[in-house]
Write a protein that holds these residues in place. Sequence first.
Motif, short mmCIF file in Angstrom:
data_model
loop_
_atom_site.label_atom_id
_atom_site.label_comp_id
_atom_site.label_asym_id
_atom_site.label_seq_id
_atom_site.Cartn_x
_atom_site.Cartn_y
_atom_site.Cartn_z
N LEU A 171 26.38 40.24 36.48
CA LEU A 171 26.07 39.68 35.86
C LEU A 171 25.02 38.86 36.23
N ALA A 172 24.59 38.95 37.56
CA ALA A 172 23.02 38.41 38.08
C ALA A 172 21.97 38.82 37.52
N MET A 173 21.97 40.16 37.08
CA MET A 173 21.04 41.12 36.51
C MET A 173 20.92 40.73 35.49
N ALA A 174 21.09 40.55 34.73
CA ALA A 174 21.04 39.58 33.56
C ALA A 174 20.65 38.64 33.08
N ALA A 175 21.56 37.54 33.79
CA ALA A 175 20.59 36.21 34.22
C ALA A 175 19.46 36.01 34.59
N GLY A 176 18.82 37.55 34.99
CA GLY A 176 17.69 37.37 36.15
C GLY A 176 16.52 37.90 34.78
N ALA A 177 17.34 39.32 33.85
CA ALA A 177 16.21 40.07 33.51
C ALA A 177 15.97 38.73 32.17
N LEU A 178 17.34 37.78 31.74
CA LEU A 178 16.94 36.86 30.60
C LEU A 178 16.28 35.49 30.31
N GLN A 221 3.08 48.22 34.19
CA GLN A 221 1.94 48.80 33.38
C GLN A 221 1.54 48.10 32.33
N PRO A 222 0.40 48.21 31.95
CA PRO A 222 -0.47 47.26 30.79
C PRO A 222 0.63 46.59 29.68
N ALA A 223 -0.56 45.79 29.11
CA ALA A 223 0.32 44.43 27.81
C ALA A 223 -0.10 45.88 27.06
N GLY A 224 1.72 45.12 25.76
CA GLY A 224 1.44 46.88 24.89
C GLY A 224 2.00 47.99 24.73
N ARG A 225 2.11 48.78 26.02
CA ARG A 225 2.79 49.37 26.26
C ARG A 225 3.98 49.23 25.90
N ASN A 226 4.68 49.99 24.61
CA ASN A 226 5.93 49.98 24.76
C ASN A 226 6.86 51.62 24.40
N LEU A 227 7.91 51.31 24.23
CA LEU A 227 8.19 53.03 24.23
C LEU A 227 9.23 53.13 22.37
N PHE A 228 9.40 53.52 21.85
CA PHE A 228 10.31 53.07 20.39
C PHE A 228 10.22 51.85 20.21
N LEU A 287 19.69 46.64 28.29
CA LEU A 287 20.40 47.66 29.16
C LEU A 287 21.43 47.27 30.03
N SER A 288 21.05 46.12 30.43
CA SER A 288 21.66 44.77 31.93
C SER A 288 22.89 44.33 31.34
N GLN A 340 11.64 44.70 27.52
CA GLN A 340 12.91 44.23 26.51
C GLN A 340 14.30 45.28 26.47
N TRP A 341 13.71 46.84 26.57
CA TRP A 341 15.01 47.77 26.43
C TRP A 341 15.85 47.60 28.17
#
Length: 279
Positions: free
Chosen positions: A126-133, A75-82, A93-94, A88-89
């Motif tokens: 746990l692996a997903m959350a670590a990768g995302a963070l 997605q283009p930079a700056g596009r967000n949801l609420f 969630l992870s 970030q969402w």
Amino acid sequence: MNIRSLTRGDGVVIGAAVLLFIASFLDFYTIDCGDSSFCKDEGENAWKGDFFPVLPSIYLAGLIAAALIVAARFQPAGRNLFGLALDQWGTALSVFAAWSSLWTIIGGPEAFDKGVGQILGLIATLAMAAGALLTQRVPALKVPLMTGAPAGPSPYGHQQQPQPGYGYPGPGAQAGAPAPFGGQPGQPQPGAPGPFGGGQPGPAAQAPAPAAGGDFTPFWFAVPVARPLYAEDGSSNTIAELAPGTWYLAVEQRGQALVAQTQDGRRGVLQDTTGIQRG
């Protein structure tokens, strides 16, 4: 859509999502009847309604988180949801999925034993959350997942294969590789074909890089880090994000900025040109 926008951290998230999906079909809890003749040893996975809300709070939450994180890269930079970006969402969630999975391991009914699906689910979340963070904080995870630069579309309406000397490093070359014929990146070689089929002039006839407003020769370049590509109308809207490890075509110069063309034909203004590598 440019798959080279994905990083190694995104690869960790994708791998964890695959493991989480497999774990959802394995036993979440198992029953150990011991010597009792009134029951039989068996187990059920998270898709059974007996363990609600395990399915939506762990497995589905984790899969949706991975989808949001990966989708944000395209997605283009700056596009967000609420008010929040998609990644970030997905990150939030992870973390929620990992938190929920952790408490099912700690607690749970005493008559049930931990199943393989429950244990693998905890590892995956746990692996997903670590990768995302950690993707934006650990340099090793920010490295592009895939490298290489296939030839992009021609700015003149037809597909062409750029030749050495035009600035493009050649098929299969990567950003950071030396230029053809032993030259340096960004230095056309004498006698090599030019952008319109003619030969490049010799060293005596070559002029220095033109200033803004003068003649401009298109050239290929790569960015050292991900940078936004803004709309040509001068607004702050971003139309794409240039990713490291991919070659883009500069078709015009506007002061210190460049008008660049992506591989899918979109054009925009690259305002930050510091540290770019000419092909």
